[in-house]
Design a protein around this motif. Structure first.
Motif, PDB file in Angstrom:
ATOM      1  N   LEU A 248      -3.370   9.846   1.993  1.00 48.40           N
ATOM      2  CA  LEU A 248      -4.836   9.904   1.948  1.00 48.40           C
ATOM      3  C   LEU A 248      -5.378  10.793   3.069  1.00 48.40           C
ATOM      4  O   LEU A 248      -6.375  11.505   2.886  1.00 48.40           O
TER       5      LEU A 248
ATOM      6  N   ALA B 122      -6.035  -3.537   3.354  1.00 48.67           N
ATOM      7  CA  ALA B 122      -4.778  -3.600   4.092  1.00 48.67           C
ATOM      8  C   ALA B 122      -4.782  -4.753   5.075  1.00 48.67           C
ATOM      9  O   ALA B 122      -3.794  -5.495   5.201  1.00 48.67           O
TER      10      ALA B 122
ATOM     11  N   LEU C  13       2.346   1.039   2.626  1.00 48.74           N
ATOM     12  CA  LEU C  13       0.939   1.170   3.003  1.00 48.74           C
ATOM     13  C   LEU C  13       0.746   2.347   3.960  1.00 48.74           C
ATOM     14  O   LEU C  13      -0.213   3.125   3.828  1.00 48.74           O
ATOM     15  N   VAL C  14       1.662   2.492   4.907  1.00 47.79           N
ATOM     16  CA  VAL C  14       1.584   3.618   5.847  1.00 47.79           C
ATOM     17  C   VAL C  14       1.753   4.943   5.105  1.00 47.79           C
ATOM     18  O   VAL C  14       1.054   5.926   5.374  1.00 47.79           O
TER      19      VAL C  14
ATOM     20  N   LYS D  42       1.022   5.556   1.961  1.00 47.85           N
ATOM     21  CA  LYS D  42      -0.206   5.800   1.204  1.00 47.85           C
ATOM     22  C   LYS D  42      -1.323   6.287   2.121  1.00 47.85           C
ATOM     23  O   LYS D  42      -2.062   7.228   1.778  1.00 47.85           O
ATOM     24  N   ALA D  43      -1.448   5.682   3.310  1.00 50.88           N
ATOM     25  CA  ALA D  43      -2.478   6.107   4.256  1.00 50.88           C
ATOM     26  C   ALA D  43      -2.249   7.546   4.700  1.00 50.88           C
ATOM     27  O   ALA D  43      -3.203   8.335   4.840  1.00 50.88           O
TER      28      ALA D  43
ATOM     29  N   ALA E 204     -11.359   5.111   2.171  1.00 50.80           N
ATOM     30  CA  ALA E 204     -10.841   4.836   3.516  1.00 50.80           C
ATOM     31  C   ALA E 204     -11.297   3.463   4.009  1.00 50.80           C
ATOM     32  O   ALA E 204     -10.487   2.661   4.493  1.00 50.80           O
TER      33      ALA E 204
ATOM     34  N   HIS F  16     -12.458   0.507  -3.722  1.00 51.19           N
ATOM     35  CA  HIS F  16     -11.297   1.385  -3.611  1.00 51.19           C
ATOM     36  C   HIS F  16     -10.979   2.046  -4.951  1.00 51.19           C
ATOM     37  O   HIS F  16     -10.801   3.269  -5.027  1.00 51.19           O
TER      38      HIS F  16
ATOM     39  N   GLY G   1      -9.825   0.732   1.871  1.00 47.74           N
ATOM     40  CA  GLY G   1      -8.389   0.660   2.094  1.00 47.74           C
ATOM     41  C   GLY G   1      -8.042  -0.069   3.370  1.00 47.74           C
ATOM     42  O   GLY G   1      -7.094  -0.867   3.410  1.00 47.74           O
ATOM     43  N   VAL G   2      -8.809   0.179   4.428  1.00 51.36           N
ATOM     44  CA  VAL G   2      -8.567  -0.523   5.700  1.00 51.36           C
ATOM     45  C   VAL G   2      -8.798  -2.023   5.531  1.00 51.36           C
ATOM     46  O   VAL G   2      -8.000  -2.852   5.993  1.00 51.36           O
TER      47      VAL G   2
END
Length: 682
Positions: free
Chosen positions: A291, A266, A284-285, A287-288, A259, A216, A262-263
């Motif tokens: 992205l 998370a 987190l949401v 930031k997603a 991506a 990441h 990150g998944v």
């Protein structure tokens, strides 16, 4: 002004149009500090929302300056290291050698200097915050020295400062793509050190968290820093189109890496979808979502800008202008992502990263729960994920297939068997590093030896038969602007003195066979078991050395000056004998390797540690023979085919010249016979 700049200034017309001047607009360079302000604004907003930087009750408050200064220093540190990585990557892989590449190295040096100062401030403020010790407290200095010399986290942060300072010095001294490529290893080392300090560092998901976080951080740094470095370097239209195309490909891979990692990160930290309702989950949401915005901008780059770069001059210039406008928005969003990411890293996740409560002996030693007793089925159903290697395996298959399809679209043939061989080799590599061999290789020496033999002898055989270097040279166009892409770097390595030495069959055989002794009977084995970096090095070493050895014997790729077939068989059987000797040594040995690891596992199933080690010796002896036999068969087949081809060449030559060589040989024999007869008569 350099001589090159002088030539450019005299050979080009005056700046009467946008095509003659720099295409990195001054307003974009100004937008980069603005992106830093956006990052700080996002940091303060996210930190205020989660309360990550507020004073804790029942603890000494080190002060608002420390609580907010530490994350601010972290934002500056991460942006500076990203610019360092991006500028070095541009100099190594994107920009042509000369003033532009040297300017990128200068940008990297300055950015690394900022990184050094920010990392030093970050170290001091993090220590003050984590130890609840105000900066003006009595004994602060001695406590700080103790922190950076005896506490693992403190030593890690001090190591990052040292690496940053070394990067700044080296980047300002070196020149050219080779210097840039060598220098980029330093900030990547620092990112690897940083990844070991993140959330879940002490939990059972330790290795997964480290590998995901490193992927990441590396992907984000290259993505953000590459775009910022393009603006700072200051391109001209002659180079802008090529740079945009190349950066677009790099950015796409970075987005995929960010991506995927990150998944995984998370999921490790939230545990379930319910965790999304926490403060950590909300950040987190956010930031997603940011992205996804960046991914959409990247899609616009590829679909709108890159697609028009080969068009007429007017259209190309308009596309370049659109690129800079999109880039300005993109760097702003990247700043927001950086700020939210730092706040996220300081917020407690739903899954705590505390040490394991009431750990088993296996958890104390390895940090992982003991897997169930191995069966044939479990060798293929148990997994211990390595995010970096899994991502590399997926990328390797995708790239090879794309190159194959590219050849076929232009009418060139590429054997299907080679593509199948590559895919099988990567599949076996994935199983050895993520499947049962990895899960049991961490607790059983015999399973570790299975993993070793597969990585060193089975995987390389499949990969060598796939001829990846030949495919790359045929599928990837050569660059004509004196920059170095994958094709140019491979050719440089293959033709370099170092590459020829490492690929020499004798050297490859020594590394292949002697490397086992050095690895297993030195601290390297323990390092590979106890650290993720050592484990990753082990995978790369075994696979690469095995590839060099197999390529020297049966490979078709360019590279080593391969010896005659008899000598190849001698090298192969000598290696087989050494494997047998190594296996017998382990089978008959009574001293346990790394006893603090395998001897303290507390397994309720399976043989004792020493019996399992002896079983591992049998594995090294037995499993290693089958790939060796296949290599011997491959050498024999290649020998026979070589003789057949030589015979066909001789036959065609005889048909062309009336077998002149045979006629000359017969005339020589007849002449000698006549001379001998005359001597007898006299």
């Amino acid at each position: 002004m350099t001589p090159t700049d002088a030539r450019n200034r005299t050979s080009r017309p005056a700046r009467t149009s946008t095509a003659s001047g720099p295409t990195s607009p001054s307003w974009l360079v100004t937008a980069l500090p603005a992106a830093g302000l956006v990052a700080l604004a996002a940091l303060f907003a996210a930190g205020t929302f989660s309360g990550a930087f507020t004073a804790f009750a029942n603890f000494t408050d080190p002060g608002a300056f420390v609580r907010w200064g530490a994350p601010v220093a972290t934002v500056i540190t991460e942006l500076a290291v990203a610019l360092t990585v991006g500028a070095l990557a541009l100099a190594a892989f994107v920009l042509p050698r000369g003033p532009l590449a040297d300017r990128a190295l200068g940008v990297a040096g300055v950015a690394a200097g900022v990184w050094t100062l920010a990392a030093l401030v970050q170290l001091v403020l993090r220590f003050s915050w984590s130890w609840y010790l105000p900066l003006d407290a009595e004994g602060f200095g001695p406590a700080l020295i103790e922190y950076v010399t005896t506490i693992p986290v403190g030593r890690t942060y001090l190591g990052i400062v040292i690496v940053a300072a070394l990067t700044a010095a080296v980047a300002l001294l070196v020149r050219g793509p080779v210097g840039a490529l060598g220098t980029i290893a330093l900030p990547l080392l620092a990112l690897g050190m940083q990844s070991s300090t993140g959330h879940a560092a002490g939990a059972a998901s330790h290795d997964v968290a480290i590998s995901a976080l490193f992927l990441h951080l590396g992907g984000a740094a290259l993505w953000i820093g590459g775009l910022a470095a393009i603006a700072f370097v200051g391109l001209r239209h002659a180079a802008t189109a090529d740079v945009i195309r190349r950066y677009s490909k790099i950015a796409l891979w970075c987005f995929a890496a960010v991506a995927v990692s990150g998944v995984v990160s998370a999921w490790v930290r939230i545990g379930s979808l319910d965790g999304l309702s926490t403060d950590y989950g909300v950040l987190l949401v956010v930031k997603a979502a940011l992205l996804l915005v960046l991914g959409s901008l990247g899609y616009l780059h590829r679909s709108t800008v890159v697609a028009r770069l080969s068009a007429a001059t007017t259209t190309r210039n308009a596309a370049i202008g659109l690129f800079w406008r999109l880039a300005a928005v993109e760097v702003g969003v990247m700043g927001a992502v950086s700020g939210v990411a730092v706040a996220l890293g300081s917020t407690a996740p739903p899954v705590p990263d505390d040490e394991i409560v009431d750990p088993t002996p296996a958890e104390l030693v390895t940090g992982h729960p003991l897997p169930p007793e191995p069966t044939v089925l479990r060798w293929f159903t148990e997994f211990q994920w390595d995010v970096i290697v899994a991502f590399a395996c997926a990328a390797a298959v995708l790239v090879y297939v794309r190159w194959t399809l590219r050849l076929r679209r232009r009418g060139d043939a590429w054997p299907v068997g080679r593509m199948i061989s590559w895919c099988l080799g990567i599949l076996v590599l994935f199983w050895a590093t993520n499947g049962g061999a990895a899960a049991y290789g961490h607790v059983l020496f015999s399973a570790h030896m299975v993993q070793h033999m597969v990585l060193a002898m089975v995987v390389p055989l499949f990969l060598v038969l796939a001829a990846p270097v030949t495919l790359l040279l045929r599928a990837v166009p050569a660059r004509k602007d004196d920059s170095r892409g994958p094709r140019e770097w491979v050719l440089v390595l293959v033709h370099s003195a170092f590459g020829r030495f490492m690929a020499n069959p004798v050297v490859a055989a020594v590394l292949f066979a002697g490397g086992m002794i050095v690895f297993y009977f030195t601290p390297l084995f323990e390092l590979a078991l106890t650290t993720y970096a050592g484990h990753l090095w082990m995978i790369v070493h075994f696979t690469l050395v095995g590839y060099l050895f197999a390529n020297a014997l049966v490979g078709v790729d360019p590279g080593p000056a391969r010896p005659g077939y008899p000598l190849r068989l001698v090298l192969l059987f000598a290696t087989m004998a050494f494997h047998a000797f190594f296996g017998v040594t382990l089978t008959s040995g009574t001293a346990l390797l790394v006893p603090d690891w395998f001897g303290l596992m507390g397994r309720p199933w399976g043989p004792s540690a020493i019996e399992d080690q002896q079983k591992g010796g049998a594995v090294a002896w037995g499993i290693g023979e089958l790939p060796t036999l296949l290599l011997a068969v491959g050498v024999a087949i290649s020998w026979a085919r070589s003789d057949a081809r030589e015979a066909k060449r001789n036959d065609r030559k005889a048909e062309r010249d009336g077998d002149a060589e045979l006629e000359a040989y017969n005339e020589m024999l007849a002449k000698k016979a006549s001379q001998a007869a005359q001597e007898r008569d006299s």
